[in-house]
Design an enzyme around this catalytic site. Sequence first.
Site, PDB file in Angstrom:
ATOM      1  N   CYS A 172     -43.370  40.623 -49.368  1.00 33.65           N
ATOM      2  CA  CYS A 172     -41.951  40.307 -49.186  1.00 33.65           C
ATOM      3  C   CYS A 172     -41.117  40.472 -50.462  1.00 33.65           C
ATOM      4  CB  CYS A 172     -41.817  38.881 -48.682  1.00 33.65           C
ATOM      5  SG  CYS A 172     -43.020  38.455 -47.406  1.00 33.65           S
ATOM      6  N   HIS A 313     -34.569  33.290 -51.390  1.00 30.74           N
ATOM      7  CA  HIS A 313     -35.590  33.884 -50.524  1.00 30.74           C
ATOM      8  C   HIS A 313     -35.469  33.273 -49.126  1.00 30.74           C
ATOM      9  CE1 HIS A 313     -39.063  36.194 -49.595  1.00 30.74           C
ATOM     10  NE2 HIS A 313     -39.876  35.164 -49.439  1.00 30.74           N
ATOM     11  N   HIS A 350     -36.709  37.980 -41.296  1.00 26.94           N
ATOM     12  CA  HIS A 350     -37.366  38.412 -42.534  1.00 26.94           C
ATOM     13  C   HIS A 350     -37.711  39.892 -42.438  1.00 26.94           C
ATOM     14  CE1 HIS A 350     -39.396  38.470 -46.207  1.00 26.94           C
ATOM     15  NE2 HIS A 350     -40.095  37.338 -46.136  1.00 26.94           N
TER      16      HIS A 350
END
Length: 424
Positions: A172, A313, A350
Site C-alpha cells: 500500500c 493513510h 483502498h
Amino acid sequence: MQAAVNHGHRVVITGYGAICSLGDNSEKIWQAIRDKKLGYEICDDPGKGVGAKFFGRVNFPLNHSRFSRKLLKNAPRFAEFGLIAADETITMAFGNEQDIFSHYDPCDCGVIFGTGWAGFDCSTINYYAYSDPNSLTASAHSCFHSMPSIGTSLITVNWKLRGYQNSPVAACATGNIAIGDAYEIIKSGKARMMIAGGGESLMQPFTVWSVDILGALSKEQQNVIKACCPFSLDRSGFILSEGAATVCLERLEDALARNATIYGEVVGYANHSDAYVNLTAPAPDLVGRVTTIQRAMAYAGLGVEDIDYINAHGTSTPMNDYNETLVLKEVFGERAYAIPVSSTKSYTGHLIAAAGGAETIFCLKSIADGMIPATINLQRPDPKCDLNYVPNNHLFDQKLEHIVNVNYGFGGANSCLVLKRFAA
C-alpha cells in the site's frame, strides 16, 4: 529534528492522471469527492470463503482507443489502468506525446510505476485455464501478465521513454514510494522528466480471498456508511478498490523553460521500514512511521508549525487508524491537534499501490481549490483517534502551503511525501 539542506534540482509536478471507481480521469474523481460520493458498493457474491461485501470496482468500460492492440495484449488490468492514467498525465503536462521530445531527449525521460500484486488476477485465471482439461489453453501472454514491471514497461513503450525505469513493489506504500524515488532521481540529475505512480487490480475470488483471510477487509455486511469509516468506532477493515494514478515530475528549470503549468513542488520524501514481525500490523514502537515523517520534513527544511494539512493513510482498520493517531502525536506534539487530517480513502476505498499517486493528486487539488476534503462517514469518532480528522464536511477557503501525504503498507513499508504550493 534538525532541518536538512535540500541540495540538488528543485522538482515540480506538471501533470497528473487517475482512474478508479469514481471516474475515468482525475477531474471526475475529484468532483466526486467534492460531491461526497462513495466509490464502493455491495457485491453479493465476492467468492467462496470471502467475508467482505464492499468493493470499489471500475464498472464502466475502459477507453483503449489511444493504445495499440499489440500493446494491450500484454497488459493485465492494473497495467491497462496505468496506461490510461499516464495518458491523462502526459496530455496534461505536454498536450501530446510529440511535444515531449521537442523539449527532452528520450533518454532523459523515465518511468517508475509500481504495484502491490501486479497481475495476480491474471495469473490465477491463467493457472485455472492451464489446469482445466476442458479449457483450450491459458494465455500465451501469461508470462507478461504476471510481471510486476509490465506496467512500467508498457508506459515506456507507448511513449518511447528511454530513461531510468523501475517498478517498486511495496504493497500500500507503493505509489508514494514511486513518486518519491522519481523525485530523488530528478533531484540528483539522473533524469529530467519522470512519470511516476502505481496501479492495482485485485478482484478475482481467490485473490480477494487471499487478502480477506488475513482479516484486513471490512467486516460490514450491509451499511455503506460503516463499510469504510476511518477513525470511527464502527471501522472494521479496509475496502479493496482498483485503479491507477500517475504524476509527471520535472526539473523546475526545464518546466519554466517550456512555460509549463506547475501544480506543485515536491520538497521532501522519506521511506523507512517497521522491521516488525507481524507483516499486516503497524509496529507498536512507532519508529518506522515517526522517522519517515520526521525525515521527510527535515529534508524539506520544515518544522511542525509549517504543515497545513495531512492526507492520512486512514485505511479504516482498527490497528492502523489508532497507530496513525499515535504517530502524528509523536511527530507533531501539541501541534497535532491543530492540523486538519483527513482520509480520502473514505471515498475511494483502498487503491493499494494506486493510493499514493491518487492521494498526491488530491493534495495538489486541495492546494489549487483551497479545500481540505472531509473524512466522510465519521459519524461516531473513536475517542482514541482524537485529532481533527475533518469529520463529514469539507473545509473551504484554506490557504495551503505545505501538505504531508503518508502511505503505509503490508510488510512494514512507510512512505511520506511533502508537497508545497509552487512559488518561483
